[in-house]
Design a protein around this motif. Sequence first.
Motif, PDB file in Angstrom:
ATOM      1  N   ASN A 148       0.858  -1.186   0.000  1.00  0.00           N
ATOM      2  CA  ASN A 148       0.000   0.000   0.000  1.00  0.00           C
ATOM      3  C   ASN A 148       0.899   1.242   0.000  1.00  0.00           C
ATOM      4  OD1 ASN A 148      -1.497   2.295   1.040  1.00  0.00           O
ATOM      5  ND2 ASN A 148      -3.073   0.873   1.717  1.00  0.00           N
ATOM      6  N   PRO A 149       0.803   2.134  -0.997  1.00  0.00           N
ATOM      7  CA  PRO A 149       1.698   3.304  -1.063  1.00  0.00           C
ATOM      8  C   PRO A 149       1.618   4.194   0.165  1.00  0.00           C
ATOM      9  CG  PRO A 149       0.496   3.043  -3.123  1.00  0.00           C
ATOM     10  CD  PRO A 149      -0.123   2.089  -2.139  1.00  0.00           C
ATOM     11  N   ARG A 150       0.423   4.305   0.743  1.00  0.00           N
ATOM     12  CA  ARG A 150       0.265   5.166   1.916  1.00  0.00           C
ATOM     13  C   ARG A 150       0.910   4.535   3.144  1.00  0.00           C
ATOM     14  NH1 ARG A 150      -3.334   4.962  -1.611  1.00  0.00           N
ATOM     15  NH2 ARG A 150      -4.309   3.101  -0.748  1.00  0.00           N
ATOM     16  N   LEU A 151       0.881   3.213   3.200  1.00  0.00           N
ATOM     17  CA  LEU A 151       1.583   2.510   4.271  1.00  0.00           C
ATOM     18  C   LEU A 151       3.080   2.751   4.163  1.00  0.00           C
ATOM     19  CD1 LEU A 151       1.794   0.431   6.592  1.00  0.00           C
ATOM     20  CD2 LEU A 151       1.828  -1.358   4.845  1.00  0.00           C
ATOM     21  N   LEU A 152       3.618   2.647   2.951  1.00  0.00           N
ATOM     22  CA  LEU A 152       5.056   2.849   2.756  1.00  0.00           C
ATOM     23  C   LEU A 152       5.448   4.299   3.042  1.00  0.00           C
ATOM     24  CD1 LEU A 152       5.367   0.631  -0.426  1.00  0.00           C
ATOM     25  CD2 LEU A 152       6.258   0.101   1.848  1.00  0.00           C
ATOM     26  N   TRP A 153       4.543   5.226   2.795  1.00  0.00           N
ATOM     27  CA  TRP A 153       4.781   6.631   3.145  1.00  0.00           C
ATOM     28  C   TRP A 153       4.935   6.784   4.654  1.00  0.00           C
ATOM     29  CZ3 TRP A 153       1.220  10.489   5.254  1.00  0.00           C
ATOM     30  CH2 TRP A 153       1.687  11.801   5.151  1.00  0.00           C
ATOM     31  N   VAL A 154       4.056   6.142   5.408  1.00  0.00           N
ATOM     32  CA  VAL A 154       4.104   6.216   6.871  1.00  0.00           C
ATOM     33  C   VAL A 154       5.336   5.484   7.405  1.00  0.00           C
ATOM     34  CG1 VAL A 154       2.944   5.490   9.002  1.00  0.00           C
ATOM     35  CG2 VAL A 154       1.615   6.507   7.142  1.00  0.00           C
ATOM     36  N   ILE A 155       5.615   4.294   6.882  1.00  0.00           N
ATOM     37  CA  ILE A 155       6.779   3.524   7.351  1.00  0.00           C
ATOM     38  C   ILE A 155       8.070   4.272   7.043  1.00  0.00           C
ATOM     39  CG2 ILE A 155       8.115   1.419   6.964  1.00  0.00           C
ATOM     40  CD1 ILE A 155       5.494  -0.070   6.567  1.00  0.00           C
ATOM     41  N   GLY A 156       8.154   4.851   5.845  1.00  0.00           N
ATOM     42  CA  GLY A 156       9.356   5.593   5.483  1.00  0.00           C
ATOM     43  C   GLY A 156       9.624   6.748   6.432  1.00  0.00           C
ATOM     44  N   ALA A 157       8.571   7.466   6.797  1.00  0.00           N
ATOM     45  CA  ALA A 157       8.732   8.585   7.733  1.00  0.00           C
ATOM     46  C   ALA A 157       9.244   8.099   9.076  1.00  0.00           C
ATOM     47  CB  ALA A 157       7.397   9.310   7.897  1.00  0.00           C
ATOM     48  N   GLY A 158       8.762   6.948   9.518  1.00  0.00           N
ATOM     49  CA  GLY A 158       9.236   6.403  10.779  1.00  0.00           C
ATOM     50  C   GLY A 158      10.683   5.945  10.705  1.00  0.00           C
ATOM     51  N   LYS A 159      11.063   5.349   9.575  1.00  0.00           N
ATOM     52  CA  LYS A 159      12.431   4.842   9.430  1.00  0.00           C
ATOM     53  C   LYS A 159      13.468   5.963   9.479  1.00  0.00           C
ATOM     54  CE  LYS A 159      11.833   0.417   7.085  1.00  0.00           C
ATOM     55  NZ  LYS A 159      12.231  -0.429   5.940  1.00  0.00           N
ATOM     56  N   ALA A 219      -6.945   6.889  -2.234  1.00  0.00           N
ATOM     57  CA  ALA A 219      -6.103   6.596  -3.399  1.00  0.00           C
ATOM     58  C   ALA A 219      -4.952   7.580  -3.504  1.00  0.00           C
ATOM     59  CB  ALA A 219      -6.935   6.630  -4.678  1.00  0.00           C
ATOM     60  N   TRP A 220      -4.782   8.442  -2.495  1.00  0.00           N
ATOM     61  CA  TRP A 220      -3.700   9.417  -2.521  1.00  0.00           C
ATOM     62  C   TRP A 220      -2.367   8.697  -2.240  1.00  0.00           C
ATOM     63  CZ3 TRP A 220      -0.934   9.806   2.038  1.00  0.00           C
ATOM     64  CH2 TRP A 220      -1.547   9.301   3.192  1.00  0.00           C
ATOM     65  N   GLY A 221      -1.275   9.412  -2.422  1.00  0.00           N
ATOM     66  CA  GLY A 221       0.016   8.824  -2.054  1.00  0.00           C
ATOM     67  C   GLY A 221       1.186   9.246  -2.909  1.00  0.00           C
ATOM     68  N   GLU A 222       1.005   9.285  -4.236  1.00  0.00           N
ATOM     69  CA  GLU A 222       2.166   9.582  -5.086  1.00  0.00           C
ATOM     70  C   GLU A 222       2.749  10.968  -4.827  1.00  0.00           C
ATOM     71  OE1 GLU A 222       3.671   9.289  -9.738  1.00  0.00           O
ATOM     72  OE2 GLU A 222       1.540   9.098  -9.272  1.00  0.00           O
ATOM     73  N   PRO A 223       1.963  12.042  -4.803  1.00  0.00           N
ATOM     74  CA  PRO A 223       2.578  13.342  -4.539  1.00  0.00           C
ATOM     75  C   PRO A 223       3.203  13.423  -3.151  1.00  0.00           C
ATOM     76  CG  PRO A 223       0.184  13.531  -4.606  1.00  0.00           C
ATOM     77  CD  PRO A 223       0.529  12.165  -5.104  1.00  0.00           C
ATOM     78  N   GLU A 224       2.580  12.760  -2.169  1.00  0.00           N
ATOM     79  CA  GLU A 224       3.140  12.776  -0.809  1.00  0.00           C
ATOM     80  C   GLU A 224       4.487  12.059  -0.759  1.00  0.00           C
ATOM     81  OE1 GLU A 224      -1.117  13.717  -0.485  1.00  0.00           O
ATOM     82  OE2 GLU A 224       0.009  12.167  -1.583  1.00  0.00           O
ATOM     83  N   LEU A 225       4.590  10.950  -1.467  1.00  0.00           N
ATOM     84  CA  LEU A 225       5.863  10.223  -1.526  1.00  0.00           C
ATOM     85  C   LEU A 225       6.938  11.049  -2.221  1.00  0.00           C
ATOM     86  CD1 LEU A 225       4.273   6.798  -2.360  1.00  0.00           C
ATOM     87  CD2 LEU A 225       5.848   7.131  -0.439  1.00  0.00           C
ATOM     88  N   THR A 256      12.364   3.138   1.072  1.00  0.00           N
ATOM     89  CA  THR A 256      10.960   2.817   1.322  1.00  0.00           C
ATOM     90  C   THR A 256      10.037   3.730   0.515  1.00  0.00           C
ATOM     91  OG1 THR A 256      11.507   2.076   3.574  1.00  0.00           O
ATOM     92  CG2 THR A 256       9.196   2.549   3.113  1.00  0.00           C
ATOM     93  N   TYR A 257      10.376   5.014   0.455  1.00  0.00           N
ATOM     94  CA  TYR A 257       9.581   5.928  -0.373  1.00  0.00           C
ATOM     95  C   TYR A 257       9.632   5.518  -1.845  1.00  0.00           C
ATOM     96  CZ  TYR A 257       9.650   9.109   3.684  1.00  0.00           C
ATOM     97  OH  TYR A 257       9.509   9.681   4.928  1.00  0.00           O
ATOM     98  N   GLY A 258      10.808   5.060  -2.285  1.00  0.00           N
ATOM     99  CA  GLY A 258      10.934   4.604  -3.668  1.00  0.00           C
ATOM    100  C   GLY A 258      10.040   3.415  -3.951  1.00  0.00           C
TER     101      GLY A 258
END
Length: 270
Positions: free
Chosen positions: A159-170, A208-214, A187-189
């Motif tokens: 899930n792109p939004r999950l990877l966005w959240v995990i990346g921020a934590g990492k 369905a958001w996520g790409e611009p945030e990443l 992770t963002y990649g």
Amino acid sequence: MKSLLTFVLIAASLPVFARTHRDDVKTVRDIVLKIQRADYGDDRPTLQSLYKDLAAYRDDKQMGTRVLYWRGFALWRRALNGFNDGVDYSEIEQDLRGAVAEFEAAYTRDPKFADAKLAAASCLMNLLFIHLKEPGAVEQYSSKFKPLIKDAETLEPENPRLLWVIGAGKWYIPPQMGGGPSAAIETYGRGIEATHHQQKSPDPLDPAWGEPELLMNLAWSNLHKSRPDFDVAEQYAQAALKIVPDWHYVRHILLPQIAEARAKSSPKQG
């Protein structure tokens, strides 16, 4: 008298155009789009207003879980914009706790709603940031958000939004524990790649958001790593703006920060 009776009979035979569930879905969808625009526009008062506008639909049997999600999203983004705007932490905390309550209600009704779980986890991470210096805060908040992240990973690992959240934590985890800037950027990649394979949901209210945030986080990360890459940071920021041209944070905060840091790093002439 006869003409009046004829009018009554004709009026009674006309179809009654009652509001349908489809109409309600369209109304909620319109509110969701306004929430997303208000988020990108750093319009915190409108986010608060739209959060309230969704209250009438939160108990809907068919779309209630998604309504709860977007109510939480409005408060979540009020909080994130509040960090950028220097809003008092007490107000930000109130928004974050309100968002957690909405997300919890959503995934309690729908235990397979990964987006509600990862959003709640992100809010709890931000609450930890606010209370980081308090004794026991790390244990208190991590015991809540770690199981949510684990559940979301089990349900939707790409899930792109999950990877966005995990990346921020990492970003804030030491490299020896599997974190650090390089791990966050990787992770963002993965998240960007996941957006290219994301299947469109038949439910118009599914996130369905996520790409611009990443892209934004990739720009921020390349700016703030130990050896900044200003060109790459700017490229990612501009890529985010191609998707969301009026994104206040990227256009008016992040890009100027990149330009300022680049100027400071350049050797002075003379």
